[in-house]
Design a protein around this motif. Structure first.
Motif, PDB file in Angstrom:
ATOM      1  N   LEU A   1      27.992   2.695  23.040  1.00  0.00           N
ATOM      2  CA  LEU A   1      29.448   2.516  23.015  1.00  0.00           C
ATOM      3  C   LEU A   1      30.164   3.450  23.986  1.00  0.00           C
ATOM      4  O   LEU A   1      31.158   3.069  24.613  1.00  0.00           O
ATOM      5  CB  LEU A   1      29.969   2.717  21.592  1.00  0.00           C
ATOM      6  CG  LEU A   1      29.630   1.586  20.613  1.00  0.00           C
ATOM      7  CD1 LEU A   1      29.940   1.986  19.175  1.00  0.00           C
ATOM      8  CD2 LEU A   1      30.410   0.315  20.973  1.00  0.00           C
ATOM      9  N   VAL A   2      29.670   4.663  24.133  1.00  0.00           N
ATOM     10  CA  VAL A   2      30.293   5.605  25.074  1.00  0.00           C
ATOM     11  C   VAL A   2      30.198   5.074  26.499  1.00  0.00           C
ATOM     12  O   VAL A   2      31.194   5.048  27.241  1.00  0.00           O
ATOM     13  CB  VAL A   2      29.649   7.001  24.979  1.00  0.00           C
ATOM     14  CG1 VAL A   2      30.056   7.855  26.172  1.00  0.00           C
ATOM     15  CG2 VAL A   2      30.078   7.689  23.695  1.00  0.00           C
ATOM     16  N   TYR A   3      29.013   4.625  26.902  1.00  0.00           N
ATOM     17  CA  TYR A   3      28.853   4.161  28.276  1.00  0.00           C
ATOM     18  C   TYR A   3      29.608   2.853  28.539  1.00  0.00           C
ATOM     19  O   TYR A   3      30.031   2.589  29.673  1.00  0.00           O
ATOM     20  CB  TYR A   3      27.367   3.997  28.607  1.00  0.00           C
ATOM     21  CG  TYR A   3      26.705   5.311  28.925  1.00  0.00           C
ATOM     22  CD1 TYR A   3      26.959   5.948  30.134  1.00  0.00           C
ATOM     23  CD2 TYR A   3      25.850   5.931  28.024  1.00  0.00           C
ATOM     24  CE1 TYR A   3      26.377   7.168  30.438  1.00  0.00           C
ATOM     25  CE2 TYR A   3      25.268   7.155  28.313  1.00  0.00           C
ATOM     26  CZ  TYR A   3      25.535   7.768  29.522  1.00  0.00           C
ATOM     27  OH  TYR A   3      24.975   8.991  29.813  1.00  0.00           O
ATOM     28  N   LEU A   4      29.811   2.046  27.506  1.00  0.00           N
ATOM     29  CA  LEU A   4      30.564   0.798  27.666  1.00  0.00           C
ATOM     30  C   LEU A   4      32.075   1.028  27.656  1.00  0.00           C
ATOM     31  O   LEU A   4      32.816   0.331  28.355  1.00  0.00           O
ATOM     32  CB  LEU A   4      30.187  -0.196  26.560  1.00  0.00           C
ATOM     33  CG  LEU A   4      28.749  -0.739  26.600  1.00  0.00           C
ATOM     34  CD1 LEU A   4      28.465  -1.577  25.354  1.00  0.00           C
ATOM     35  CD2 LEU A   4      28.510  -1.572  27.865  1.00  0.00           C
ATOM     36  N   LEU A   5      32.531   2.013  26.882  1.00  0.00           N
ATOM     37  CA  LEU A   5      33.970   2.219  26.709  1.00  0.00           C
ATOM     38  C   LEU A   5      34.558   3.281  27.637  1.00  0.00           C
ATOM     39  O   LEU A   5      35.761   3.250  27.930  1.00  0.00           O
ATOM     40  CB  LEU A   5      34.265   2.610  25.254  1.00  0.00           C
ATOM     41  CG  LEU A   5      34.115   1.483  24.216  1.00  0.00           C
ATOM     42  CD1 LEU A   5      34.264   2.037  22.803  1.00  0.00           C
ATOM     43  CD2 LEU A   5      35.146   0.387  24.451  1.00  0.00           C
ATOM     44  N   TYR A   6      33.729   4.219  28.087  1.00  0.00           N
ATOM     45  CA  TYR A   6      34.240   5.314  28.919  1.00  0.00           C
ATOM     46  C   TYR A   6      33.648   5.215  30.323  1.00  0.00           C
ATOM     47  O   TYR A   6      32.447   5.398  30.504  1.00  0.00           O
ATOM     48  CB  TYR A   6      33.894   6.665  28.292  1.00  0.00           C
ATOM     49  CG  TYR A   6      34.605   6.906  26.985  1.00  0.00           C
ATOM     50  CD1 TYR A   6      35.829   7.563  26.947  1.00  0.00           C
ATOM     51  CD2 TYR A   6      34.069   6.444  25.782  1.00  0.00           C
ATOM     52  CE1 TYR A   6      36.492   7.765  25.745  1.00  0.00           C
ATOM     53  CE2 TYR A   6      34.727   6.630  24.576  1.00  0.00           C
ATOM     54  CZ  TYR A   6      35.935   7.297  24.567  1.00  0.00           C
ATOM     55  OH  TYR A   6      36.599   7.476  23.368  1.00  0.00           O
ATOM     56  N   PRO A   7      34.478   4.907  31.321  1.00  0.00           N
ATOM     57  CA  PRO A   7      33.972   4.714  32.683  1.00  0.00           C
ATOM     58  C   PRO A   7      33.431   5.996  33.297  1.00  0.00           C
ATOM     59  O   PRO A   7      33.851   7.100  32.945  1.00  0.00           O
ATOM     60  CB  PRO A   7      35.196   4.210  33.455  1.00  0.00           C
ATOM     61  CG  PRO A   7      36.373   4.672  32.656  1.00  0.00           C
ATOM     62  CD  PRO A   7      35.935   4.700  31.232  1.00  0.00           C
ATOM     63  N   ALA A   8      32.515   5.832  34.227  1.00  0.00           N
ATOM     64  CA  ALA A   8      31.897   6.975  34.889  1.00  0.00           C
ATOM     65  C   ALA A   8      32.893   7.733  35.750  1.00  0.00           C
ATOM     66  O   ALA A   8      32.831   8.952  35.863  1.00  0.00           O
ATOM     67  CB  ALA A   8      30.716   6.515  35.738  1.00  0.00           C
ATOM     68  N   ARG A   9      33.828   6.999  36.348  1.00  0.00           N
ATOM     69  CA  ARG A   9      34.804   7.620  37.229  1.00  0.00           C
ATOM     70  C   ARG A   9      36.212   7.378  36.709  1.00  0.00           C
ATOM     71  O   ARG A   9      36.512   6.336  36.125  1.00  0.00           O
ATOM     72  CB  ARG A   9      34.659   7.074  38.653  1.00  0.00           C
ATOM     73  CG  ARG A   9      33.291   7.332  39.261  1.00  0.00           C
ATOM     74  CD  ARG A   9      33.205   6.810  40.677  1.00  0.00           C
ATOM     75  NE  ARG A   9      34.120   7.524  41.563  1.00  0.00           N
ATOM     76  CZ  ARG A   9      34.214   7.280  42.874  1.00  0.00           C
ATOM     77  NH1 ARG A   9      33.457   6.350  43.443  1.00  0.00           N
ATOM     78  NH2 ARG A   9      35.055   7.957  43.614  1.00  0.00           N
ATOM     79  N   LYS A  10      37.080   8.343  36.944  1.00  0.00           N
ATOM     80  CA  LYS A  10      38.456   8.264  36.467  1.00  0.00           C
ATOM     81  C   LYS A  10      39.205   7.101  37.108  1.00  0.00           C
ATOM     82  O   LYS A  10      40.100   6.506  36.513  1.00  0.00           O
ATOM     83  CB  LYS A  10      39.170   9.583  36.783  1.00  0.00           C
ATOM     84  CG  LYS A  10      40.263   9.953  35.813  1.00  0.00           C
ATOM     85  CD  LYS A  10      40.721  11.388  36.025  1.00  0.00           C
ATOM     86  CE  LYS A  10      41.701  11.786  34.929  1.00  0.00           C
ATOM     87  NZ  LYS A  10      42.144  13.180  35.078  1.00  0.00           N
ATOM     88  N   SER A  11      38.834   6.766  38.338  1.00  0.00           N
ATOM     89  CA  SER A  11      39.543   5.725  39.079  1.00  0.00           C
ATOM     90  C   SER A  11      39.145   4.312  38.667  1.00  0.00           C
ATOM     91  O   SER A  11      39.812   3.350  39.030  1.00  0.00           O
ATOM     92  CB  SER A  11      39.293   5.899  40.579  1.00  0.00           C
ATOM     93  OG  SER A  11      37.902   5.833  40.860  1.00  0.00           O
TER      94      SER A  11
ATOM     95  N   SER B   1      40.358  -1.832  31.925  1.00  0.00           N
ATOM     96  CA  SER B   1      40.431  -3.171  31.336  1.00  0.00           C
ATOM     97  C   SER B   1      39.243  -4.048  31.707  1.00  0.00           C
ATOM     98  O   SER B   1      39.073  -5.141  31.173  1.00  0.00           O
ATOM     99  CB  SER B   1      41.729  -3.871  31.771  1.00  0.00           C
ATOM    100  OG  SER B   1      41.789  -3.991  33.187  1.00  0.00           O
ATOM    101  N   LYS B   2      38.390  -3.562  32.633  1.00  0.00           N
ATOM    102  CA  LYS B   2      37.208  -4.311  33.041  1.00  0.00           C
ATOM    103  C   LYS B   2      35.973  -3.429  32.926  1.00  0.00           C
ATOM    104  O   LYS B   2      36.034  -2.216  33.107  1.00  0.00           O
ATOM    105  CB  LYS B   2      37.366  -4.802  34.482  1.00  0.00           C
ATOM    106  CG  LYS B   2      38.477  -5.835  34.665  1.00  0.00           C
ATOM    107  CD  LYS B   2      38.576  -6.260  36.122  1.00  0.00           C
ATOM    108  CE  LYS B   2      39.704  -7.262  36.323  1.00  0.00           C
ATOM    109  NZ  LYS B   2      39.839  -7.663  37.752  1.00  0.00           N
ATOM    110  N   LEU B   3      34.851  -4.083  32.655  1.00  0.00           N
ATOM    111  CA  LEU B   3      33.590  -3.357  32.503  1.00  0.00           C
ATOM    112  C   LEU B   3      32.860  -3.324  33.844  1.00  0.00           C
ATOM    113  O   LEU B   3      32.700  -4.349  34.506  1.00  0.00           O
ATOM    114  CB  LEU B   3      32.728  -4.045  31.440  1.00  0.00           C
ATOM    115  CG  LEU B   3      31.532  -3.275  30.885  1.00  0.00           C
ATOM    116  CD1 LEU B   3      31.955  -1.931  30.322  1.00  0.00           C
ATOM    117  CD2 LEU B   3      30.856  -4.111  29.792  1.00  0.00           C
ATOM    118  N   HIS B   4      32.419  -2.148  34.244  1.00  0.00           N
ATOM    119  CA  HIS B   4      31.706  -1.990  35.514  1.00  0.00           C
ATOM    120  C   HIS B   4      30.206  -2.196  35.286  1.00  0.00           C
ATOM    121  O   HIS B   4      29.646  -1.747  34.280  1.00  0.00           O
ATOM    122  CB  HIS B   4      31.970  -0.592  36.072  1.00  0.00           C
ATOM    123  CG  HIS B   4      31.640  -0.421  37.508  1.00  0.00           C
ATOM    124  ND1 HIS B   4      30.353  -0.298  37.980  1.00  0.00           N
ATOM    125  CD2 HIS B   4      32.454  -0.355  38.611  1.00  0.00           C
ATOM    126  CE1 HIS B   4      30.370  -0.154  39.289  1.00  0.00           C
ATOM    127  NE2 HIS B   4      31.630  -0.188  39.706  1.00  0.00           N
TER     128      HIS B   4
END
Length: 656
Positions: A74-84, A88-91
């Motif tokens: 859940l952390v890796y899906l909900l919190y993006p690796a980069r601030k930029s 609203s979209k999953l990388h």
């Protein structure tokens, strides 16, 4: 329609504010099929935790590994690796990371029997999966908790390898990569140790309980009740902030979250009344930080403390009760004196809600809180008490149509509970790395011995150095991890000097938490400044002044553990409370520069020194302190007689 649009805009503004000041709130809001998939994963996580609470937990390492697997995914899906990156979209990279991260704790679940059979022997596959697991935990911590705890973990890992090259008492034989990975990842001394164990049982359920209480509108009930009780008094809105934050603290796990929840209402009220923005933000920050010290949850640290100290959970709650009440009383006094000094009035009674009406309409929402305290005191395990509390929170809301939550709210509660737990899960896992290094190298005892040597074996200087250490370690770290770190590193110092274990742990916990209002890294104060539109550093300084009680109370219960109800009698406790309250009032008057009238020069010094002496629980210091305070009061009385205007503005003993 207009009201709904305004409410939606307020919610958006609050989300933006929280994302700015609280790392855990800066998560993706996914929609469509991807959003549904992530929501289902979070709901399944909560259902797994409820299932094990009802039918019994699995073997320790399996329970904790599955718990961590859900958390990492859940952390890796909900919190993006980069601030930029988009919220609203999953990388694709984060999806890849989520899949890879989940495999590392699941490796323990799949290979559990084999790992048990060859305990202590680390194969090359074990090394690979364990090493990756440690890295995935630290990267997850960077995303959801922030750099402070990751930096501490990196420094500790460096210390584990640098041991043979260090001089003096901090030298140790060092650790090999395989030995350290085996210790941190395949035993219950590291990542899968006590903190994650408590998170996978008690803490998650209490966070889920808090999610359902929020759904029922308990927070609004607390604010309205505080308004009805204290809104009319001098500086009413500020006292409402203190009271409502204390009530919210019984279930809140975040100082910043508490600031946002109650401060969005109380800070504008204070500014409207005439408080300076930096003081309005400081009141909410100090009160919300105190919420982490308030039983029964104490930001989830209460459960960890019970495990670390080796005492029943109810003993921790009892020990924390009086210090927490003293803390909030200290803030209340500071707020009252500031209101008297600046002539700030309360809100007219006719504009405030009635206590009776509030209790009649929404008093039933507090039933789960009353019941959970009763169950814990009656000997129920925290897990069983939390389970019943969740059921009662949903059931109590059904008693009135105005508070009734829908089936959709119940399902969303499962999702929000899981998401709210992510910061705690990852913080506990990362704190396990720190604990693992400490147990592997004996750093806790080494640091304790160094601090004691620095203080020449004297208790008070050692307390001071331990205080500074705890504040530094607590800067920018969430409550749960904050306690784990300070108790592992700093508490052994005090235990070596004969301080009772519970008092030592409570001491470092208090100062770790007070870092939230202590500049330069004062997250709660900066959050309060964000709402108030004030200067962050000025807000932090004001918050530190208001929270002066938190800098004093830990010294009281270390010097006299009676305050923690350790080996004491009722008369002794009452005497200590009386002298402590007098001392805190005097110090608050010195800090605020006001009592019956303005306090200046020698008068201020008499109040400050006399207050400190009253806080030291010895007969001689109490008598000297009382004498100084009597002299200070005489000076105040004489000054009042000379200035009739001052008499009218601050007549007699403050109406606390």
């Amino acid at each position: 329609m207009t009201d709904n649009n305004a409410k939606t805009q307020d919610n958006l503004n609050l989300e933006e504010f929280m994302a700015k000041y609280d790392k855990e709130s800066d998560y993706r809001r996914l929609k469509g099929s991807i959003g549904l998939a992530v929501t289902v994963l979070a709901i399944v996580f909560s259902l797994f935790q409820l299932y094990t609470a009802v039918y019994g937990v699995l073997d320790a390492q399996i329970q904790r590994a599955i718990h961590l697997s859900f958390g990492l995914a859940l952390v890796y899906l909900l919190y993006p690796a980069r601030k930029s990156w988009s919220r609203s979209k999953l990388h694709w990279f984060d999806v890849l990371m989520a899949v890879a991260a989940v495999t590392t704790p699941l490796y323990i679940v799949i290979s559990y029997k084999e790992l048990v059979m060859r305990a202590g022997i680390v194969t090359s596959t074990d090394m690979l999966m364990g090493g990756l697991g440690i890295l995935f935990v630290m990267e997850a911590a960077r995303r959801v908790v922030g750099w402070p705890i990751v930096t501490v973990a990196i420094l500790f890992l460096g210390y584990a390898f640098a041991g043979p090259y260090l001089p003096g008492a901090f030298a140790h034989q060092g650790a090999t990569i395989s030995g350290l990975v085996g210790h941190l990842y395949y035993t219950t001394e590291g990542i899968f140790g006590i903190p994650l164990g408590v998170s996978s049982t008690f803490i998650f359920l209490f966070i889920l309980f808090g999610a359902y209480l929020e759904k029922t509108g308990l927070g609004k009930f607390f604010i309205d009740l505080a308004n009805a009780i204290a809104g009319w008094a001098s500086g009413g809105p500020a006292k409402v902030a203190v009271l409502s934050s204390g009530l919210m603290g019984t279930v809140s796990g975040s100082s910043v979250g508490n600031v946002a929840g109650t401060g969005s209402l109380t800070i504008p009220m204070m500014k409207k009344l005439g408080y300076k923005p930096e003081f309005a933000g400081a009141v909410e920050a100090a009160a919300s930080t105190g919420g982490q010290l308030m039983p029964p949850i104490m930001g989830a640290a209460a459960f960890l403390m019970a495990e670390f100290v080796g005492t029943p959970y109810v003993n921790v709650v009892k020990a924390a009760a009086l210090p927490a009440l003293l803390y909030f009383t200290g803030i209340w006094i500071g707020v009252h004196l500031e209101a008297k000094k600046t002539g700030l009035k309360g809100i007219p009674r006719h504009q405030l809600p009635k206590v009776g009406v509030i209790l009649k309409e929404r008093g039933h929402l507090a039933i789960p809180l009353v019941v959970i305290v009763y169950l814990l005191v009656s000997g129920y395990t925290p897990m069983r008490a939390a389970l019943w509390a969740i059921i009662l929170a949903i059931g109590a809301s059904m008693l009135r149509s105005s508070t009734r939550i829908s089936l959709g709210d119940i399902i969303r509660g499962l999702e929000e509970g899981a998401r709210s737990a992510l910061g705690v899960i990852i913080a506990c896992a990362t704190a396990g790395i720190i604990i693992g290094v400490v147990t592997k190298t004996g750093l806790g005892l080494k640091l304790g011995s160094a601090l004691i040597d620095l203080a020449h074996g004297q208790l008070l200087p050692t307390l001071f150095f331990t205080m500074i250490t705890s504040i530094i370690l607590g800067m920018g770290v969430p409550t749960t991890a904050n306690y784990v770190i300070t108790s592992t590193i700093a508490a052994p110092t005090l235990v070596q000097l004969g301080v009772p274990v519970l008092a030592a742990h409570m001491f470092v916990f208090y100062f770790g938490i007070i870092a939230d209002v202590t500049p330069p890294v004062a997250l709660a104060a900066f959050a309060g400044a964000g709402i108030a539109g004030s200067d962050p550093m000025k807000t932090g300084v004001n918050a530190s002044k208001l929270a002066i009680a938190a800098f004093l109370i830990p010294y009281i219960f270390v010097l006299s553990p009676s305050l923690l109800l350790i080996d004491t009698t009722l008369p002794k406790v009452l005497l200590m409370l009386t002298t402590s309250l007098i001392g805190m009032t005097a110090i608050a008057s010195a800090v605020a520069g006001y009592f019956m009238t303005h306090v200046q020069g020698l008068n201020r010094l008499l109040f400050f020194v006399g207050g400190l002496l009253m806080i030291d629980p010895k007969l001689l210091t109490d008598l000297i302190g009382l004498g100084l305070l009597v002299l200070g009061l005489a000076m105040q009385w004489a000054k009042c007689k000379k200035d009739k205007h001052t008499i009218q503005a601050g007549k007699g003993f403050p109406n606390l």
